[in-house]
Design a protein around this motif. Structure first.
Motif, PDB file in Angstrom:
ATOM      1  N   UNK A   1      -5.257 -18.067   2.739  1.00 13.96           N
ATOM      2  CA  UNK A   1      -5.240 -17.988   1.275  1.00 13.96           C
ATOM      3  C   UNK A   1      -5.917 -16.712   0.788  1.00 13.96           C
ATOM      4  N   UNK A   2      -5.414 -16.199  -0.301  1.00 13.72           N
ATOM      5  CA  UNK A   2      -5.974 -14.986  -0.846  1.00 13.72           C
ATOM      6  C   UNK A   2      -7.279 -15.274  -1.566  1.00 13.72           C
TER       7      UNK A   2
ATOM      8  N   UNK B   1     -13.730  -7.045  -8.572  1.00 12.47           N
ATOM      9  CA  UNK B   1     -14.417  -7.769  -7.507  1.00 12.47           C
ATOM     10  C   UNK B   1     -13.424  -8.522  -6.627  1.00 12.47           C
TER      11      UNK B   1
ATOM     12  N   UNK C   1     -20.730 -11.695 -10.530  1.00 12.51           N
ATOM     13  CA  UNK C   1     -19.370 -11.233 -10.262  1.00 12.51           C
ATOM     14  C   UNK C   1     -18.464 -12.432  -9.998  1.00 12.51           C
TER      15      UNK C   1
ATOM     16  N   UNK D   1      -6.853  -7.510   8.333  1.00 14.75           N
ATOM     17  CA  UNK D   1      -5.839  -8.004   9.258  1.00 14.75           C
ATOM     18  C   UNK D   1      -4.514  -7.294   9.030  1.00 14.75           C
TER      19      UNK D   1
ATOM     20  N   UNK E   1     -12.968 -11.489  -3.258  1.00 14.59           N
ATOM     21  CA  UNK E   1     -13.621 -12.527  -2.465  1.00 14.59           C
ATOM     22  C   UNK E   1     -13.455 -12.133  -1.001  1.00 14.59           C
TER      23      UNK E   1
ATOM     24  N   UNK F   1     -12.204 -13.399   1.595  1.00 13.24           N
ATOM     25  CA  UNK F   1     -10.902 -13.580   2.226  1.00 13.24           C
ATOM     26  C   UNK F   1      -9.942 -12.433   1.930  1.00 13.24           C
ATOM     27  N   UNK F   2     -10.060 -11.862   0.743  1.00 14.75           N
ATOM     28  CA  UNK F   2      -9.149 -10.769   0.404  1.00 14.75           C
ATOM     29  C   UNK F   2      -9.410  -9.563   1.305  1.00 14.75           C
TER      30      UNK F   2
ATOM     31  N   UNK G   1       0.807  -1.224   0.000  1.00 19.18           N
ATOM     32  CA  UNK G   1       0.000   0.000   0.000  1.00 19.18           C
ATOM     33  C   UNK G   1       0.841   1.276   0.000  1.00 19.18           C
TER      34      UNK G   1
ATOM     35  N   UNK H   1      -8.155 -10.261   4.699  1.00 17.19           N
ATOM     36  CA  UNK H   1      -6.694 -10.197   4.701  1.00 17.19           C
ATOM     37  C   UNK H   1      -6.227  -8.738   4.819  1.00 17.19           C
ATOM     38  N   UNK H   2      -6.905  -7.867   4.072  1.00 15.64           N
ATOM     39  CA  UNK H   2      -6.544  -6.451   4.129  1.00 15.64           C
ATOM     40  C   UNK H   2      -6.811  -5.895   5.521  1.00 15.64           C
TER      41      UNK H   2
END
Lengths: 650, 122
Positions: free
Chosen positions: A261-262, B106, A320, B117, B108, B110-111, A211, B114-115
């Motif tokens: 996991x991402x 878009x 989406x 966190x 999900x 979890x992303x 970031x 994650x951000x």
């Protein structure tokens, strides 16, 4: 999410090989890029390891040789050469075959012999490149922008993230901190030197700073293999470290989830199943709405509206989920271009644009084959040889450019080359020879170009094995139309060609106009509808037998769906015309009644009804009945001879 | 203590997606439908993090971020904006306005978690 580990391995191996292939192709352009070498090596290494684990011994054995070769490149013992990259590329194809379990052993042996030769040649030609970074660790120095803390970046979190990567020694640089009297508490003046020990990927370190990367000072240098730090050894100041430890939430679960996991990998079949359920929910919901609207129960009505809203949103969210960037499609053509350049002996630059544009996954899959054909055409027929290009004053390398952008509910994908363009005279001669047009028939330029999509048409004077045998362009057009899309070609002679594919964003649900013809109800895709007008009795009488109406001083032909579908009921007194736009111009469709907009969940027709080409599918209406979805292009094509027989008879 | 997050987006479905993702990960989520409402709610109660869309009626995300950063009480509050990959210019503008980070739509669940966190550390 996949239950069978071997199946899961096959999927993963395919992806690893995609990355390896990509890496190799890029490496072909930048032979000294050590990051690419490392990436390829890692891919091969993974493949060997997991291949052995899941019983793919032949794959593991074969990959081992390639890995060993690349390990030598990685260590700088052998330079990467074009020949070596080419061999590994073909080895990579062989690995795919091994994953699928149908690779002849002789082919693998032949590749290994070539690999050996390439390695020997490479090691003989050049001195060793400087030693690549070992994986001892990294020295990371960073300083955040002064306003970073005010803007919500907490340096402690960044340091915590680094500590999760591996053993960390952190030294704070406080030399830039102003005296207390001038200190603004929200400003950040401290810099940090971090020594990270362990086998850590550079990308993972960069991810920590994702970031703030653009605005900050950041250097990431590999540690020498013996662990010696380039600068002075880390002198760990107690104070900041203690402070950090206090701030670290040391629960193991927090760490585990932070590394979560991402993305979640889901088999496409499950997404499709979910889409089906959502489709059925939308259908059930519209039945509910009808029931609620019929009664007087206000509570039921408000619940029904709530469900309608939720179902709509669920549908959008579902869409989406199914969207994937076209970049995944575009990158698959890089290899194709590479091979085409080699086979044709032309230099070809490949450019892409708008990779982030997203399209339904099913659409992407079905676009692959037609696009392969179009790209081959561009490279094979469109681009000239280097000599011809030089003579025409063009750069010696031809360019093929793929671009994508979204326009309303459609995605436009263009394939552009800067080659010789389409030769009108040849197209015309060919079309005449094939009896597609009469020798003296007047054709607009656009119509003439459209001839290339006619069945059995091929302009190449000689048929090559690249572009096939002229069975392609009509198939391409049909495939695109099968996706409810359209294809258009523009070309200036000597200036290259541009093929534009317009594809709807999704295949599963469309906005439709629900109409009634006789007792049957039909859906007309709303994207095609231009307007709805009434067919006045006078118009109907006056043009009897001619089937034309005057719409804003232009004559528009119309089709009576009642006649086409042979309904034997009495027509409604006031017939309506739905005017639709087609590539051939506007056409009116006469119907009994226009019911209104309808969210149409498309259900494919069964194999039994496959020859009913006038219908693109079916949908289930709110009351449980089935309505057929009209395929406008096919309908018009069918209607023309029908009109002609009527005219001849009457 | 549970970290509290303000989700600002004019799309109810997206707010819902954000809420489900974040509450599922143990955060508490407050919703706002546009920049005006977001600004009001952010000033009424201090949040640990703000997630905001950029394109919104009444007050867009960029203006809201600028307004928030003008206030000393909002200094240091992480602001994550939602953007589309195709718009790098927007990313630069939002960062210049004082945003902390971004998430590409878009995404999900979890992303997003994650951000969260990443910037909250918990």
């Amino acid at each position: 999410m996949i239950d069978d580990p071997v199946a899961a391995f096959r999927v993963e191996a395919g992806e690893v090989l995609d990355q390896v292939e990509q890496g190799l192709l890029d490496l072909g352009h930048r032979l000294d890029d050590i990051d690419l070498v490392n990436a390829v090596f890692r891919g091969l290494h993974t493949l060997k390891g997991s291949g052995a684990m899941f019983g793919f011994d032949a794959l593991a054995g074969f990959t081992h040789h390639c890995e060993t070769a690349f390990d030598r490149v990685r260590k700088g013992q052998v330079p990467a050469t074009a020949a070596l990259v080419a061999v590994i590329l073909s080895a990579q194809d062989h690995m795919r075959a091994l994953v699928d379990g149908d690779a002849p052993k002789a082919e693998g042996d032949a590749i290994l012999v070539r690999l050996q030769a390439a390695i020997e040649e490479a090691s003989g030609t050049a001195p060793a490149a400087p030693a690549a970074a070992g994986c001892a660790g990294w020295k990371v120095s960073f300083k955040l922008p002064v306003d970073a803390m005010a803007n919500g970046t907490n340096p402690l979190m960044l340091l915590d993230e680094l500590r999760e990567l591996g053993d960390c020694a952190i030294v704070a640089r406080t030399d830039a901190v102003p005296p207390l009297s001038q200190l603004v508490p929200t400003e950040c003046h401290i810099g940090w030197d971090v020594t990270l020990v362990g086998d850590i990927k550079r990308d993972d370190i960069e991810d920590v700073f994702i970031f703030v990367m653009d605005d900050m000072e950041l250097t990431i240098e590999p540690l020498a293999a013996d662990g010696e730090v380039a600068a002075e050894p880390a002198r760990i100041e107690e104070e900041p470290v203690v402070a950090l430890q206090a701030a670290t939430p040391d629960s193991p679960t927090a760490r585990a989830t932070a590394k979560a996991e991402e993305s979640v990998r889901v088999p496409a079949g499950r997404l499709d199943a979910l889409m089906d359920r959502v489709g059925e929910l939308v259908i059930a919901q519209s039945r509910l709405s009808q029931l609620a609207d019929r009664g007087q129960d206000l509570v039921l009505r408000s619940v029904s509206e709530e469900i309608e809203r939720l179902a709509g949103e669920l549908r959008e969210t579902m869409m989406v989920l199914r969207m994937v960037p076209v970049g995944s499609l575009f990158s698959r053509f890089r290899r194709l271009i590479h091979d085409l350049a080699r086979d044709t002996g032309k230099a070809i630059e490949f450019e892409t644009e708008g990779e982030a544009t997203e399209v339904d996954k099913t659409v992407i899959e079905r676009l692959f084959d037609p696009m392969v054909h179009l790209i081959r055409n561009s490279c094979d027929h469109g681009l000239e040889t280097a000599d011809d290009r030089a003579a025409a004053g063009k750069p010696s390398a031809g360019t093929v450019r793929l671009a994508a952008h979204q326009a309303g509910g459609e995605v436009v994908i263009t394939i552009r080359d800067d080659g010789r363009g389409i030769n009108r005279a040849r197209v015309r001669a060919k079309a005449e020879a094939n009896g597609l047009i009469q020798p003296d028939q007047a054709l607009s330029d656009h119509d003439l170009l459209q001839m290339i999509f006619a069945p059995g048409f091929s302009t190449a004077a000689t048929v090559t094995n690249l572009s096939g045998r002229g069975v392609g362009m009509d198939v391409v057009k049909r495939t695109i139309e099968g996706l409810r899309g359209s294809i258009d070609v523009q070309s200036g002679e000597g200036e290259g060609s541009l093929i534009a594919l317009r594809i709807p964003l999704t295949l599963a649900i469309i906005d439709g106009l629900l109409v009634r013809v006789g007792t049957g109800r039909f859906v007309i895709p709303l994207t095609a509808v231009e307007e709805c007008i009434e067919l006045s009795l006078e118009d109907d009488m006056r043009h009897r037998g001619r089937s034309l109406i005057t719409l804003r001083e232009k004559l528009v032909p119309f089709l009576r769906l009642r006649e086409l579908f042979a309904t034997d009921t009495r027509p409604d007194p006031f017939q309506k015309i739905v005017v639709v736009a087609t590539p051939q111009g506007r056409v009116g469709l006469v119907v009994d009644q226009i019911i209104g907009n309808h969210q149409t969940v498309i259900k494919p027709m069964t194999a039994l009804h496959r020859d009913a080409t006038t219908f693109a599918g079916a949908t289930i209406l709110g009351d449980g009945e089935v309505a057929l979805i009209l395929d406008i292009a096919q309908l018009i094509a069918l209607g023309q001879p029908h009109e002609e027989t009527l005219r001849a008879a009457g | 203590m549970t970290a509290s997050i303000l989700a600002v987006d004019d799309s109810a479905s997206l707010r819902m997606a954000i809420r489900i993702a974040l509450t599922g990960a143990g955060y508490s989520v407050t919703e706002a439908g546009d920049g005006v409402e977001g600004l009001a709610k952010a000033n009424a109660a201090k949040f640990d993090m703000i997630v905001t869309d950029l394109n919104m009626p009444n007050m867009d995300g960029l203006s809201m971020i600028r307004e928030l950063r003008k206030q000393p009480a909002q200094a240091g509050v992480p602001i994550i904006f939602l953007t589309t990959e195709s718009d790098p210019e927007m990313k630069n503008q939002a960062k210049a306005a004082g945003a902390t980070g971004w998430l590409v739509k878009p995404f999900v669940p979890d992303q997003l978690v994650k951000v969260a966190r990443k910037v909250l550390g918990r």
